[in-house]
Scaffold this motif. Sequence first.
Motif, mmCIF file in Angstrom:
data_model
loop_
_atom_site.group_PDB
_atom_site.id
_atom_site.type_symbol
_atom_site.label_atom_id
_atom_site.label_comp_id
_atom_site.label_asym_id
_atom_site.label_seq_id
_atom_site.Cartn_x
_atom_site.Cartn_y
_atom_site.Cartn_z
ATOM 1 N N GLY A 1 0.805 -1.278 0.144
ATOM 2 C CA GLY A 1 0.090 0.142 0.015
ATOM 3 C C GLY A 1 0.845 1.253 -0.057
ATOM 4 N N ARG A 2 2.080 1.095 -0.004
ATOM 5 C CA ARG A 2 2.888 2.462 -0.019
ATOM 6 C C ARG A 2 2.997 2.906 -1.296
ATOM 7 N N VAL A 3 2.665 4.332 -1.371
ATOM 8 C CA VAL A 3 2.532 5.190 -2.576
ATOM 9 C C VAL A 3 4.045 5.911 -2.856
ATOM 10 N N TYR A 4 4.819 5.580 -3.956
ATOM 11 C CA TYR A 4 6.127 6.201 -4.109
ATOM 12 C C TYR A 4 6.298 6.396 -5.576
ATOM 13 N N SER A 5 7.625 6.736 -5.778
ATOM 14 C CA SER A 5 8.059 6.838 -7.191
ATOM 15 C C SER A 5 9.027 6.104 -7.472
ATOM 16 N N GLU A 6 9.270 5.393 -8.560
ATOM 17 C CA GLU A 6 9.906 4.309 -9.238
ATOM 18 C C GLU A 6 10.614 4.638 -10.491
ATOM 19 N N SER A 7 11.725 4.358 -10.733
ATOM 20 C CA SER A 7 12.301 4.515 -12.141
ATOM 21 C C SER A 7 12.564 3.275 -12.920
ATOM 22 N N SER B 1 -3.278 -4.708 -7.227
ATOM 23 C CA SER B 1 -3.996 -4.559 -5.868
ATOM 24 C C SER B 1 -5.459 -4.245 -6.315
ATOM 25 N N ALA B 2 -6.002 -4.041 -7.465
ATOM 26 C CA ALA B 2 -7.381 -3.519 -7.849
ATOM 27 C C ALA B 2 -8.315 -4.350 -7.078
ATOM 28 N N HIS B 3 -8.230 -5.629 -7.095
ATOM 29 C CA HIS B 3 -9.137 -6.675 -6.542
ATOM 30 C C HIS B 3 -9.331 -6.332 -5.133
ATOM 31 N N LEU B 4 -8.532 -5.625 -4.543
ATOM 32 C CA LEU B 4 -8.574 -5.365 -2.828
ATOM 33 C C LEU B 4 -9.572 -3.787 -2.793
ATOM 34 N N GLY B 5 -9.597 -3.312 -3.890
ATOM 35 C CA GLY B 5 -10.390 -2.171 -4.020
ATOM 36 C C GLY B 5 -9.537 -0.759 -3.675
ATOM 37 N N TRP B 6 -8.438 -0.933 -3.737
ATOM 38 C CA TRP B 6 -7.481 0.226 -3.500
ATOM 39 C C TRP B 6 -7.437 1.127 -4.530
ATOM 40 N N LYS B 7 -7.255 2.498 -4.080
ATOM 41 C CA LYS B 7 -7.224 3.623 -5.111
ATOM 42 C C LYS B 7 -6.355 4.621 -4.805
ATOM 43 N N LEU B 8 -5.953 5.176 -5.650
ATOM 44 C CA LEU B 8 -5.158 6.391 -5.595
ATOM 45 C C LEU B 8 -5.891 7.599 -5.267
ATOM 46 N N GLY B 9 -5.390 8.466 -3.992
ATOM 47 C CA GLY B 9 -6.301 9.376 -3.697
ATOM 48 C C GLY B 9 -5.284 10.491 -2.849
ATOM 49 N N THR C 1 -5.758 13.723 0.175
ATOM 50 C CA THR C 1 -6.660 14.004 1.141
ATOM 51 C C THR C 1 -6.793 15.622 1.070
ATOM 52 N N LYS C 2 -7.914 16.157 1.790
ATOM 53 C CA LYS C 2 -8.108 17.622 1.904
ATOM 54 C C LYS C 2 -7.048 18.318 1.901
ATOM 55 N N SER C 3 -5.731 17.943 2.595
ATOM 56 C CA SER C 3 -4.691 18.958 2.725
ATOM 57 C C SER C 3 -3.648 18.721 1.673
ATOM 58 N N GLY C 4 -4.002 17.686 0.983
ATOM 59 C CA GLY C 4 -3.071 17.515 -0.525
ATOM 60 C C GLY C 4 -2.019 16.300 -0.189
ATOM 61 N N HIS C 5 -2.380 15.503 0.837
ATOM 62 C CA HIS C 5 -1.400 14.301 1.091
ATOM 63 C C HIS C 5 -1.876 13.268 0.723
ATOM 64 N N ILE C 6 -0.983 12.096 0.555
ATOM 65 C CA ILE C 6 -1.469 10.892 -0.099
ATOM 66 C C ILE C 6 -2.326 10.300 0.980
ATOM 67 N N ASN D 1 9.050 -3.021 -13.062
ATOM 68 C CA ASN D 1 8.226 -3.120 -11.753
ATOM 69 C C ASN D 1 6.961 -2.988 -12.020
ATOM 70 N N HIS D 2 5.952 -3.803 -11.659
ATOM 71 C CA HIS D 2 4.790 -3.955 -11.933
ATOM 72 C C HIS D 2 3.998 -3.172 -11.074
ATOM 73 N N ASP D 3 4.612 -2.459 -9.865
ATOM 74 C CA ASP D 3 3.980 -1.548 -8.937
ATOM 75 C C ASP D 3 3.611 -0.215 -9.788
ATOM 76 N N THR D 4 4.379 -0.102 -10.850
ATOM 77 C CA THR D 4 3.809 1.190 -11.645
ATOM 78 C C THR D 4 2.687 1.269 -12.624
ATOM 79 N N LEU D 5 2.170 -0.042 -12.573
ATOM 80 C CA LEU D 5 0.944 -0.234 -13.438
ATOM 81 C C LEU D 5 -0.379 0.170 -12.836
#
Length: 319
Positions: free
Chosen positions: A233-239, A265-273, A275-280, A243-247
Amino acid sequence: MCFGDDSSESEQDSVDRSMTKRSDCNKCVDRIKSPNKIIQLYNKNGYNLCIYPDGNVSGTREPYNPYAKLEVLTADRGEVIFRGVETDLFLSMNSSGKLEGVPDANHENVIFIQIVHGPYLAYRSRRYAYQGWHIALKKNGKVKPGRDTWHPFRQKAILFLHRPGMKKDLPRRYLVNSYGFRLSLLPTQQIQGTKDDLNSKYSVLEISPGPFPDTIRFEGVETNKYLAISSTGRVYSESNLENHDTLFVVHKNQLGHTIIMPFRSAHLGWKLGLTKSGHIKSVFKTVIPANQKATSWSYQPVRADTDLSDTFAHILGAG
């Protein structure tokens, strides 16, 4: 068959010529003819052959992988050499039948005999032609050793097509959520939302297709890093492109907003989001409720003063 030449020769003639001892092997590069071609060597199993900086060779389904761009050099009639455009390494087959990238083209190991099989092309090592060793990629994209390519005849692994070396002319957009934050990939490796025009260059994302159907990637144009979400569940940048984390997969929710989910992890219902304060927003908190402002996105055109390339000027103003 020689590039730029419609003439062809029989497979047996190719083998007979290949077995002739040549004292001038070290002059093969001097005999390279022009013009040369920039291609992708596309295998019948669905992979482009890549030559990586460390000399490793493998297949990729990435349509824009820079290591899949190969220059075809004509060494002699019906004989070619493949050079990795990005790495300047030459495709070679060693004594064990392994494919590798080498910096020196002055060796017979880098020369391959081109053989026509219907609409496909096969490439037999000139040095090991008497053993029937070919360039080949397995069903999983890994290199198939030359010793396993002589039988059965015309196996998929040895059959290739030439595809144009694709240019990475891809759309660039801002990714903005319903709170009004643009997703930004910062040089500090942080990913956060911003409304600050001074940092808008870090919000320019290039959108490219992934190796699997309906998958895409988001690349920060300024940082040359890809948006990624790990299996924890970690959101990060990757070069690393491999790495299939980038898909990601993308779909519309009931309100017509764009929802972005990690491919693995789409089957888990996870989404990119954000917050109101602009944090991941933690992916664990994006599952319920389904239609959250934090996870509702839209694509917005890149402003002319922050677009980093004139190549994409034609998309400005597009939705």
